[in-house]
Design an enzyme around this catalytic site. Sequence first.
Site, PDB file in Angstrom:
ATOM      1  N   CYS A 116       0.861  -1.191   0.000  1.00  0.00           N
ATOM      2  CA  CYS A 116       0.000   0.000   0.000  1.00  0.00           C
ATOM      3  C   CYS A 116       0.892   1.234   0.000  1.00  0.00           C
ATOM      4  CB  CYS A 116      -0.944   0.005   1.205  1.00  0.00           C
ATOM      5  SG  CYS A 116      -2.373   1.103   0.949  1.00  0.00           S
ATOM      6  N   CYS A 118      -0.207   4.180   1.931  1.00  0.00           N
ATOM      7  CA  CYS A 118      -0.637   5.117   2.977  1.00  0.00           C
ATOM      8  C   CYS A 118       0.443   5.392   4.027  1.00  0.00           C
ATOM      9  CB  CYS A 118      -1.931   4.650   3.632  1.00  0.00           C
ATOM     10  SG  CYS A 118      -1.916   2.966   4.219  1.00  0.00           S
ATOM     11  N   CYS A 126      -4.658   5.703   0.890  1.00  0.00           N
ATOM     12  CA  CYS A 126      -4.122   4.448   0.336  1.00  0.00           C
ATOM     13  C   CYS A 126      -3.864   4.540  -1.165  1.00  0.00           C
ATOM     14  CB  CYS A 126      -5.079   3.304   0.630  1.00  0.00           C
ATOM     15  SG  CYS A 126      -5.244   2.979   2.391  1.00  0.00           S
ATOM     16  N   LYS A 193     -12.112  -4.647   2.953  1.00  0.00           N
ATOM     17  CA  LYS A 193     -11.535  -3.863   4.040  1.00  0.00           C
ATOM     18  C   LYS A 193     -12.546  -2.785   4.389  1.00  0.00           C
ATOM     19  CE  LYS A 193      -7.313  -1.314   5.175  1.00  0.00           C
ATOM     20  NZ  LYS A 193      -5.998  -0.892   4.652  1.00  0.00           N
ATOM     21  N   GLU A 235     -17.103  -7.665  -4.039  1.00  0.00           N
ATOM     22  CA  GLU A 235     -15.653  -7.400  -4.023  1.00  0.00           C
ATOM     23  C   GLU A 235     -14.858  -8.710  -4.003  1.00  0.00           C
ATOM     24  OE1 GLU A 235     -13.889  -4.642  -4.144  1.00  0.00           O
ATOM     25  OE2 GLU A 235     -15.365  -3.057  -3.819  1.00  0.00           O
ATOM     26  N   LYS A 250     -11.486  -7.819   6.702  1.00  0.00           N
ATOM     27  CA  LYS A 250     -11.136  -7.228   7.992  1.00  0.00           C
ATOM     28  C   LYS A 250     -11.944  -5.962   8.244  1.00  0.00           C
ATOM     29  CE  LYS A 250      -7.080  -4.313   7.562  1.00  0.00           C
ATOM     30  NZ  LYS A 250      -5.649  -4.241   7.742  1.00  0.00           N
ATOM     31  N   TYR A 316      -2.327  -9.930  16.036  1.00  0.00           N
ATOM     32  CA  TYR A 316      -1.223  -9.475  16.883  1.00  0.00           C
ATOM     33  C   TYR A 316      -1.041 -10.410  18.085  1.00  0.00           C
ATOM     34  CZ  TYR A 316      -1.613  -5.274  14.074  1.00  0.00           C
ATOM     35  OH  TYR A 316      -1.640  -4.422  13.013  1.00  0.00           O
TER      36      TYR A 316
END
Length: 326
Positions: A116, A118, A126, A193, A235, A250, A316
């Site tokens: 990306c 961004c 983005c 997204k 999408e 996400k 994470y």
Amino acid sequence: MRPGRIYQNKQFLESILNEAGFKKNQLIMPIIIHEKRRVKGDGMMPGAVSDCKNEIFQAVYDGLDVGIDSFMLFGIPMIRNSKGSRALMNQGIVQRSTRKIRDEFGSRVQIITDVCVCQYNESGHCGITNYVGNQVENDPTTHLLSKIALSHAQSGADIVSPSSMMDGQVSRIRKLLNGNGFSKVKVMPFSVKHSSNLYAPFRAIAFNSKLRGKPYIDKSTYQISFSNRREALREIVVDINEGADIVMIKPTLTYLDLILMIRENIGDFPIAIQLVSGETAMIKAAAQQKWIDESEWIVQTIASAKRAGADKIITYAALDIANFMA
Ligand SMILES: [Zn+2]
């Protein structure tokens, strides 16, 4: 006798994951690499390291030690510019880090790279923005994304993961990779997204001093509205038709219905999901207050995503989860 459950109990946590059919090799561990900057340990955002060989290698060893072999690299460069052109430099943060990891660990690891702009451009959007109204321009952006993806493949990435939600990003990347001898490199787009402030903790660390304090960046013109089910499926289908190898959705927790709906519509096609920074931060913050049990919540979150249909889970908390399953 009261059948009370034993919290923080490894067997109990492991049984939740086992019952959901979750396997350790479904985990993808994010590594956020900061260029030339020391990273202070941040409890809300585990997985951040400095651009130093030892720290990057340690993160990979930590994963390998508990059975994780798939790593997703996010780069946070020192300098931004108007076009985000440092995202495709041979000496860019992701390119350098990919080569280091590949040289050290060879085929023991799968390297996935975030593709990306961004983190690299001054707008924080983005994509490449035009001079009127800060609108993101789709086609120049997909052109740039394909060049970034190629540079990651040339550095040794196994999977490139475009996250800018531009139309046609998958086909453009696939074509350039194939044309340069990288047909084996997979493409895992962030297909759905959602426009969400759950990315806030990541954005807070991704923005350098120039952007810090800037108000919320509205990405709703290219990210997906949380209320539109059919748009999400559309999408996904578009990305599969363009040549995606894995599709991604996400955030996770408020989208389990969409994951299930997409799973039911695309058969066995691989689905990845990401538990984003805000989702992890909420759990950790509540646990710090001793309001909830962090381990149990993380495990139940993963189990619910797996139950809904996720094959791969980027989180994470990957190390924690792998530890419960050790
Ligand atoms: Zn982006």
